[in-house]
Design an enzyme around this catalytic site. Structure first.
Site, PDB file in Angstrom:
ATOM      1  CB  VAL A 190      -1.009   0.035   1.170  1.00 37.39           C
ATOM      2  CG1 VAL A 190      -2.042  -1.057   1.069  1.00 37.39           C
ATOM      3  CG2 VAL A 190      -0.293   0.027   2.517  1.00 37.39           C
ATOM      4  CG  ASN A 239      -5.991  -3.750   8.801  1.00 36.55           C
ATOM      5  OD1 ASN A 239      -6.079  -3.462   9.995  1.00 36.55           O
ATOM      6  ND2 ASN A 239      -5.157  -4.690   8.352  1.00 36.55           N
ATOM      7  CE1 TYR A 296       0.490   3.382  13.989  1.00 36.08           C
ATOM      8  CE2 TYR A 296      -0.540   4.396  15.887  1.00 36.08           C
ATOM      9  CZ  TYR A 296      -0.490   3.391  14.951  1.00 36.08           C
ATOM     10  OH  TYR A 296      -1.446   2.393  14.968  1.00 36.08           O
ATOM     11  CB  SER A 331       0.115   8.342   9.865  1.00 35.16           C
ATOM     12  OG  SER A 331       0.007   7.378  10.911  1.00 35.16           O
ATOM     13  CE  LYS A 332      -2.797   3.989  12.122  1.00 37.47           C
ATOM     14  NZ  LYS A 332      -3.406   3.079  11.122  1.00 37.47           N
TER      15      LYS A 332
HETATM   16  P1  NAI Z   1       0.098  -6.372  12.319  1.00 36.74           P
HETATM   17  O1  NAI Z   1       1.539  -5.997  12.246  1.00 36.74           O
HETATM   18  O2  NAI Z   1      -0.330  -7.555  13.120  1.00 36.74           O
HETATM   19  O3  NAI Z   1      -0.508  -6.553  10.854  1.00 36.74           O
HETATM   20  C1  NAI Z   1      -0.284  -5.599   9.853  1.00 36.74           C
HETATM   21  C2  NAI Z   1      -0.485  -6.250   8.505  1.00 36.74           C
HETATM   22  O4  NAI Z   1      -0.259  -5.233   7.520  1.00 36.74           O
HETATM   23  C3  NAI Z   1       0.513  -7.382   8.236  1.00 36.74           C
HETATM   24  O5  NAI Z   1      -0.136  -8.465   7.613  1.00 36.74           O
HETATM   25  C4  NAI Z   1       1.545  -6.734   7.315  1.00 36.74           C
HETATM   26  O6  NAI Z   1       2.167  -7.647   6.424  1.00 36.74           O
HETATM   27  C5  NAI Z   1       0.669  -5.719   6.567  1.00 36.74           C
HETATM   28  N1  NAI Z   1       1.466  -4.636   6.012  1.00 36.74           N
HETATM   29  C6  NAI Z   1       2.486  -3.944   6.586  1.00 36.74           C
HETATM   30  N2  NAI Z   1       2.986  -3.060   5.714  1.00 36.74           N
HETATM   31  C7  NAI Z   1       2.268  -3.193   4.567  1.00 36.74           C
HETATM   32  C8  NAI Z   1       2.315  -2.564   3.303  1.00 36.74           C
HETATM   33  N3  NAI Z   1       3.241  -1.631   3.012  1.00 36.74           N
HETATM   34  N4  NAI Z   1       1.426  -2.941   2.370  1.00 36.74           N
HETATM   35  C9  NAI Z   1       0.503  -3.895   2.641  1.00 36.74           C
HETATM   36  N5  NAI Z   1       0.414  -4.547   3.798  1.00 36.74           N
HETATM   37  C10 NAI Z   1       1.292  -4.187   4.752  1.00 36.74           C
HETATM   38  O7  NAI Z   1      -0.607  -5.053  12.859  1.00 36.74           O
HETATM   39  P2  NAI Z   1      -2.125  -4.783  13.264  1.00 36.74           P
HETATM   40  O8  NAI Z   1      -2.161  -4.478  14.695  1.00 36.74           O
HETATM   41  O9  NAI Z   1      -3.002  -5.825  12.729  1.00 36.74           O
HETATM   42  O10 NAI Z   1      -2.359  -3.410  12.491  1.00 36.74           O
HETATM   43  C11 NAI Z   1      -3.395  -3.237  11.551  1.00 36.74           C
HETATM   44  C12 NAI Z   1      -3.829  -1.787  11.586  1.00 36.74           C
HETATM   45  O11 NAI Z   1      -4.361  -1.500  12.860  1.00 36.74           O
HETATM   46  C13 NAI Z   1      -2.714  -0.773  11.358  1.00 36.74           C
HETATM   47  O12 NAI Z   1      -3.182   0.271  10.531  1.00 36.74           O
HETATM   48  C14 NAI Z   1      -2.416  -0.253  12.749  1.00 36.74           C
HETATM   49  O13 NAI Z   1      -1.871   1.033  12.736  1.00 36.74           O
HETATM   50  C15 NAI Z   1      -3.809  -0.294  13.338  1.00 36.74           C
HETATM   51  N6  NAI Z   1      -3.853  -0.276  14.792  1.00 36.74           N
HETATM   52  C16 NAI Z   1      -3.372  -1.332  15.533  1.00 36.74           C
HETATM   53  C17 NAI Z   1      -3.421  -1.294  16.908  1.00 36.74           C
HETATM   54  C18 NAI Z   1      -2.908  -2.401  17.778  1.00 36.74           C
HETATM   55  O14 NAI Z   1      -2.695  -2.199  18.973  1.00 36.74           O
HETATM   56  N7  NAI Z   1      -2.692  -3.601  17.259  1.00 36.74           N
HETATM   57  C19 NAI Z   1      -3.992  -0.131  17.606  1.00 36.74           C
HETATM   58  C20 NAI Z   1      -4.482   0.894  16.737  1.00 36.74           C
HETATM   59  C21 NAI Z   1      -4.413   0.810  15.390  1.00 36.74           C
END
Ligand code: NAI
Length: 249
Positions: A63, A89, A155, A158-159
């Protein structure tokens, strides 16, 4: 609500919140279109969904590359004919540092993966939904989109930006039968919080979260599922906080 014959595309669907969202949507009847950069984990998620009776297709999509966003979204709509829902996401935490020491490349990377990506995804998704006559989008923002984050200027910015894009898309396209909302999770048990020192997570659980625990990916996925469904048909431009009550006090 069971959603028969509906299709949803999720970015960052291989792991964490994206994977949980794909599984939740599949369980409620959606055919899911999974995109990610991690081919191996993406294949595992597809297999898991199919083993549980669901239908999933995959595309590799980084992305942070706007050309890939356009080509994958255009290919997906060509292949699938119709996509009812999108979940933007994919995201990263980035290297934490104080403002005055933040490296340009760390700032640029977080803004590219977390914010510019959502702009370009929305741009092409809205083109698709306008042609279809409507649809639904949920962006994954964060509680950090409503608050400052110590050592996380990139971060947090961005959010905050994702929430701004969500509100703007909601006001521009609500009249065209397109709803755009966001979720704002706090600390959820996925790989992304591996970089947070354990004592901080313990402090958060013990003293900051009234529910005394971190969130589970399924709890965010269920909220996204609700926001994509007709059960939330009057919700538009909303940023739903999922933090166990952390920000309430
Ligand atoms: P995660 O690290 O478990 O999963 C992130 C996924 O996004 C992975 O499958 C990864 O391969 C993929 N990814 C990373 N860079 C990418 C790119 N350039 N293009 C396509 N895919 C890519 O993290 P999580 O927690 O599932 O995060 C998902 C979303 O939730 C993010 O936007 C994060 O900022 C947001 N978020 C997460 C929180 C948490 O505590 N886990 C809290 C608030 C928001």
């Amino acid at each position: 609500m069971i959603e028969n014959n509906k299709k949803a595309l999720i970015t960052g669907a291989a792991k964490g919140l994206g994977r949980a969202t794909a599984v939740a949507l599949s369980t409620s009847g959606y055919d899911v279109i999974l995109t990610d950069i991690n081919a191996e984990a993406l294949a595992e998620t597809k297999q898991f969904i199919e083993d549980n009776g669901g239908s999933a297709v995959t595309y590799i999509l980084d992305v942070s590359d706007k050309k890939q966003i356009e080509s994958v979204l255009m290919q997906a709509i060509k292949d699938e004919k119709k996509i009812d829902a999108f979940v933007n996401n994919a995201g990263i935490g980035g290297k934490m540092a104080p403002f005055h020491e933040m490296k340009d490349e760390d700032w640029d990377r977080v803004i590219a993966v977390n914010l510019s990506s959502v702009f370009y995804c929305l741009k092409f998704q809205l083109q698709i939904l306008l042609k279809q006559g409507g649809g639904n989008i949920v962006n994954v923002a964060s509680l950090a989109g409503k608050k400052g984050v110590t050592l996380g200027s990139h971060y947090s910015a961005s959010k905050h930006g994702v929430i701004g894009l969500t509100k703007t898309a909601a006001v521009e396209y609500g009249s065209r039968n397109i709803r755009v909302n966001a979720v704002c999770p706090s600390f959820i048990e996925t790989d992304i919080i591996d970089t947070v020192p354990p004592p901080i997570l313990d402090f958060v659980k013990t003293y900051r979260v009234p529910l005394k625990r971190l969130g589970r990916p399924e709890e965010v996925a269920n909220a996204i599922k609700f926001m994509l469904s007709d059960d939330s048909s009057y919700m538009n431009g909303h940023s739903l906080v999922l933090d166990g009550g952390m920000d309430a006090g």
